[in-house]
Design a protein around this motif. Sequence first.
Motif, mmCIF file in Angstrom:
data_model
loop_
_atom_site.group_PDB
_atom_site.id
_atom_site.type_symbol
_atom_site.label_atom_id
_atom_site.label_comp_id
_atom_site.label_asym_id
_atom_site.label_seq_id
_atom_site.Cartn_x
_atom_site.Cartn_y
_atom_site.Cartn_z
ATOM 1 N N LEU A 286 -8.956 0.439 -14.355
ATOM 2 C CA LEU A 286 -9.044 -1.013 -14.535
ATOM 3 C C LEU A 286 -10.459 -1.520 -14.807
ATOM 4 N N GLY A 287 -11.446 -0.730 -14.425
ATOM 5 C CA GLY A 287 -12.835 -1.144 -14.574
ATOM 6 C C GLY A 287 -13.390 -1.714 -13.278
ATOM 7 N N ALA A 288 -14.697 -1.677 -13.170
ATOM 8 C CA ALA A 288 -15.376 -2.091 -11.939
ATOM 9 C C ALA A 288 -15.244 -3.579 -11.650
ATOM 10 N N GLU A 289 -15.039 -4.392 -12.682
ATOM 11 C CA GLU A 289 -15.003 -5.844 -12.502
ATOM 12 C C GLU A 289 -13.610 -6.388 -12.177
ATOM 13 N N HIS A 290 -12.604 -5.542 -12.209
ATOM 14 C CA HIS A 290 -11.230 -6.018 -11.954
ATOM 15 C C HIS A 290 -11.096 -6.434 -10.483
ATOM 16 N N PRO A 291 -10.389 -7.531 -10.209
ATOM 17 C CA PRO A 291 -10.233 -7.986 -8.814
ATOM 18 C C PRO A 291 -9.602 -6.940 -7.898
ATOM 19 N N CYS A 292 -8.673 -6.169 -8.415
ATOM 20 C CA CYS A 292 -8.039 -5.133 -7.583
ATOM 21 C C CYS A 292 -9.062 -4.066 -7.198
ATOM 22 N N THR A 293 -9.922 -3.700 -8.125
ATOM 23 C CA THR A 293 -10.958 -2.712 -7.838
ATOM 24 C C THR A 293 -11.858 -3.215 -6.716
ATOM 25 N N GLY A 294 -12.221 -4.476 -6.768
ATOM 26 C CA GLY A 294 -13.052 -5.056 -5.718
ATOM 27 C C GLY A 294 -12.358 -5.087 -4.365
ATOM 28 N N ALA A 295 -11.081 -5.436 -4.366
ATOM 29 C CA ALA A 295 -10.328 -5.475 -3.106
ATOM 30 C C ALA A 295 -10.210 -4.076 -2.501
ATOM 31 N N LEU A 296 -10.011 -3.079 -3.347
ATOM 32 C CA LEU A 296 -9.914 -1.701 -2.852
ATOM 33 C C LEU A 296 -11.264 -1.208 -2.344
ATOM 34 N N ALA A 297 -12.341 -1.619 -2.998
ATOM 35 C CA ALA A 297 -13.683 -1.246 -2.535
ATOM 36 C C ALA A 297 -13.948 -1.824 -1.156
ATOM 37 N N ALA A 298 -13.549 -3.070 -0.951
ATOM 38 C CA ALA A 298 -13.751 -3.707 0.352
ATOM 39 C C ALA A 298 -12.959 -2.996 1.445
ATOM 40 N N ALA B 253 -6.162 -5.783 -0.179
ATOM 41 C CA ALA B 253 -5.993 -4.648 -1.088
ATOM 42 C C ALA B 253 -4.522 -4.451 -1.436
ATOM 43 N N GLU B 254 -3.654 -4.552 -0.445
ATOM 44 C CA GLU B 254 -2.215 -4.416 -0.699
ATOM 45 C C GLU B 254 -1.725 -5.524 -1.622
ATOM 46 N N ASP B 255 -2.173 -6.740 -1.397
ATOM 47 C CA ASP B 255 -1.786 -7.858 -2.278
ATOM 48 C C ASP B 255 -2.272 -7.627 -3.699
ATOM 49 N N ALA B 256 -3.507 -7.138 -3.835
ATOM 50 C CA ALA B 256 -4.063 -6.876 -5.172
ATOM 51 C C ALA B 256 -3.275 -5.776 -5.872
ATOM 52 N N LEU B 257 -2.872 -4.756 -5.129
ATOM 53 C CA LEU B 257 -2.057 -3.694 -5.727
ATOM 54 C C LEU B 257 -0.692 -4.227 -6.157
ATOM 55 N N ARG B 258 -0.079 -5.060 -5.316
ATOM 56 C CA ARG B 258 1.230 -5.634 -5.657
ATOM 57 C C ARG B 258 1.162 -6.521 -6.894
#
Length: 87
Positions: free
Chosen positions: A21-33, A46-51
Amino acid sequence: MFDNAGRVMFTALHAAAEARLGAEHPCTGALAAAALDPAPDAVRAAEDALRALPEADRLALMEATHRTLRTDPAAWLALWPGGGRKQ
């Protein structure tokens, strides 16, 4: 112990998301957190971002994560206290 397992899983998910998805994608950020600190709020985000991802992307991330964790034991050990080294 379980905090470390969450960190390992979310670290692998984050790497897969960054690649797909790339480093700037919101899901990537949520998973990093969640990888940095698998506290309940971060895990829920993170679960919400994945869903929220299209199914094809979500399945691809899960497949890549599973493959990493299944085939690369160092991915697990490197994140445990002591980096998997005997102390």
